[in-house]
Structure formats: structure tokens, C-alpha cells
Design a protein around this motif. Structure first.
Motif, PDB file in Angstrom:
ATOM      1  N   ARG A   1       0.831  -1.217   0.000  1.00 22.80           N
ATOM      2  CA  ARG A   1       0.000   0.000   0.000  1.00 22.80           C
ATOM      3  C   ARG A   1       0.863   1.264   0.000  1.00 22.80           C
ATOM      4  O   ARG A   1       0.568   2.225  -0.711  1.00 22.80           O
ATOM      5  CB  ARG A   1      -0.943   0.011   1.201  1.00 22.80           C
ATOM      6  CG  ARG A   1      -2.024  -1.027   1.106  1.00 22.80           C
ATOM      7  CD  ARG A   1      -2.997  -0.944   2.265  1.00 22.80           C
ATOM      8  NE  ARG A   1      -3.836  -2.114   2.286  1.00 22.80           N
ATOM      9  CZ  ARG A   1      -4.818  -2.374   1.421  1.00 22.80           C
ATOM     10  NH1 ARG A   1      -5.091  -1.522   0.483  1.00 22.80           N
ATOM     11  NH2 ARG A   1      -5.517  -3.485   1.510  1.00 22.80           N
TER      12      ARG A   1
ATOM     13  N   ASN B   1       0.926   4.134  -2.830  1.00 20.04           N
ATOM     14  CA  ASN B   1       0.691   5.542  -2.509  1.00 20.04           C
ATOM     15  C   ASN B   1       1.821   6.443  -2.990  1.00 20.04           C
ATOM     16  O   ASN B   1       1.588   7.612  -3.318  1.00 20.04           O
ATOM     17  CB  ASN B   1       0.467   5.735  -1.011  1.00 20.04           C
ATOM     18  CG  ASN B   1      -0.855   5.166  -0.547  1.00 20.04           C
ATOM     19  OD1 ASN B   1      -1.776   4.970  -1.338  1.00 20.04           O
ATOM     20  ND2 ASN B   1      -0.948   4.865   0.727  1.00 20.04           N
TER      21      ASN B   1
ATOM     22  N   TRP C   1      -7.080   0.166  -2.686  1.00 25.10           N
ATOM     23  CA  TRP C   1      -5.969   0.981  -2.199  1.00 25.10           C
ATOM     24  C   TRP C   1      -6.426   2.021  -1.182  1.00 25.10           C
ATOM     25  O   TRP C   1      -5.696   2.332  -0.259  1.00 25.10           O
ATOM     26  CB  TRP C   1      -5.244   1.627  -3.368  1.00 25.10           C
ATOM     27  CG  TRP C   1      -4.740   0.596  -4.320  1.00 25.10           C
ATOM     28  CD1 TRP C   1      -5.195   0.351  -5.589  1.00 25.10           C
ATOM     29  CD2 TRP C   1      -3.734  -0.390  -4.078  1.00 25.10           C
ATOM     30  NE1 TRP C   1      -4.523  -0.709  -6.137  1.00 25.10           N
ATOM     31  CE2 TRP C   1      -3.615  -1.192  -5.230  1.00 25.10           C
ATOM     32  CE3 TRP C   1      -2.910  -0.678  -2.986  1.00 25.10           C
ATOM     33  CZ2 TRP C   1      -2.719  -2.242  -5.330  1.00 25.10           C
ATOM     34  CZ3 TRP C   1      -2.014  -1.732  -3.089  1.00 25.10           C
ATOM     35  CH2 TRP C   1      -1.925  -2.493  -4.249  1.00 25.10           C
ATOM     36  N   ASP C   2      -7.595   2.557  -1.337  1.00 27.63           N
ATOM     37  CA  ASP C   2      -8.087   3.575  -0.407  1.00 27.63           C
ATOM     38  C   ASP C   2      -9.139   2.941   0.502  1.00 27.63           C
ATOM     39  O   ASP C   2     -10.339   2.996   0.235  1.00 27.63           O
ATOM     40  CB  ASP C   2      -8.667   4.761  -1.169  1.00 27.63           C
ATOM     41  CG  ASP C   2      -8.969   5.941  -0.267  1.00 27.63           C
ATOM     42  OD1 ASP C   2      -9.026   5.763   0.967  1.00 27.63           O
ATOM     43  OD2 ASP C   2      -9.165   7.046  -0.805  1.00 27.63           O
TER      44      ASP C   2
END
Length: 140
Positions: free
Chosen positions: A36, A40, A59-60
Motif C-alpha cells: 500500500r 501511494n 488501495w483507499d
């Protein structure tokens, strides 16, 4: 590690691996958190990103959780014809009342989650008027 992540997903029915979680003697949580972070920073290789996304990695996670709770709020509103959710109310096992109380508090402080993002727009579009004393459904 990818195989361990798939095993975790099959058993837990999610890919939200706590950062301190070990799986089959491996630090799966550390690895997952590292993926992750790389994503990012824009440093995760495309082949790895695609492989992880293919099994459902989101991912979010904050946005995913917000959207899930907002979906429960919409279901509650559809059934009850209001969004005056009691604080202790559970909706499909989730603490919807507590979540909504927290959203109200954040809004009052001016820290509403992703205020400048689509979640803010979604809640306004849906007809939720955020007020200091709570929320109300608007007629559009």
C-alpha cells in the motif's frame, strides 16, 4: 506472500490485513502495508498492482469503508424514511448510529472525511443537509 494474501482473503472474506498480522509464519501484514505504501508513493510495479487488484485489493480503504457505511445509511433511509439513526443502532452488524454521530462531529469541526471529494458531494446529492444539530433529508 501473494499466496498467503489469497488464503487470508478466502478465510476472512476481506483483504484488510492488520499491519502486525502473521500468516503461515510470514509477516503478511507488514508485506501488505508495504504494498500500500509503495502504491501511494507511485512505486508499486504495474504487474504487482494489477495482480493485487485482480483479487480485490482496494488501495483507499478509508473511502471504501465510508462508501460502505453511506450505503447502509441509504438502506436505513429507504426503510425508515429518515436518517435519524439512533446512536446505538446496528445495520447489518455495523455501528451505523455511531458512524453517523462521528460524521456529524467531524462536519461540525470542519473535518468531514474527504470534504472536498466525491463523498461530500455524494452526501449532499443524496439530500443530506449537514447541520450543527444533526442532518435532515432535503427535497430536491
Amino acid at each position: 506472500m501473494f499466496g498467503s494474501l489469497r488464503s487470508y482473503n478466502k478465510r476472512e472474506r476481506n483483504l484488510h490485513v492488520p499491519c502486525n498480522h502473521a500468516e503461515e509464519g510470514k509477516q503478511l501484514g507488514d508485506w501488505s502495508c508495504c504494498q500500500r505504501k509503495l502504491m501511494n508513493k507511485g512505486k508499486l510495479r504495474d504487474d504487482r498492482r494489477l495482480k493485487l487488484e485482480a483479487i480485490g485489493v482496494v488501495w483507499d480503504q478509508s473511502a471504501e469503508q465510508w462508501n460502505a457505511m453511506f450505503g447502509l445509511l441509504r438502506s436505513y433511509d429507504k426503510r425508515e424514511r429518515n436518517v435519524n439513526v439512533p446512536l446505538v443502532h446496528l445495520e447489518k452488524g455495523k455501528q451505523l448510529g455511531t458512524w453517523l454521530c462521528c460524521q456529524r462531529r467531524l462536519m461540525k469541526k470542519g473535518n468531514f472525511f474527504m470534504k472536498d471529494n466525491k463523498n461530500w458531494k455524494k452526501s449532499v446529492w443524496y439530500g443530506i443537509a449537514w447541520q450543527n444539530n444533526g442532518i435532515a433529508i432535503l427535497d430536491y
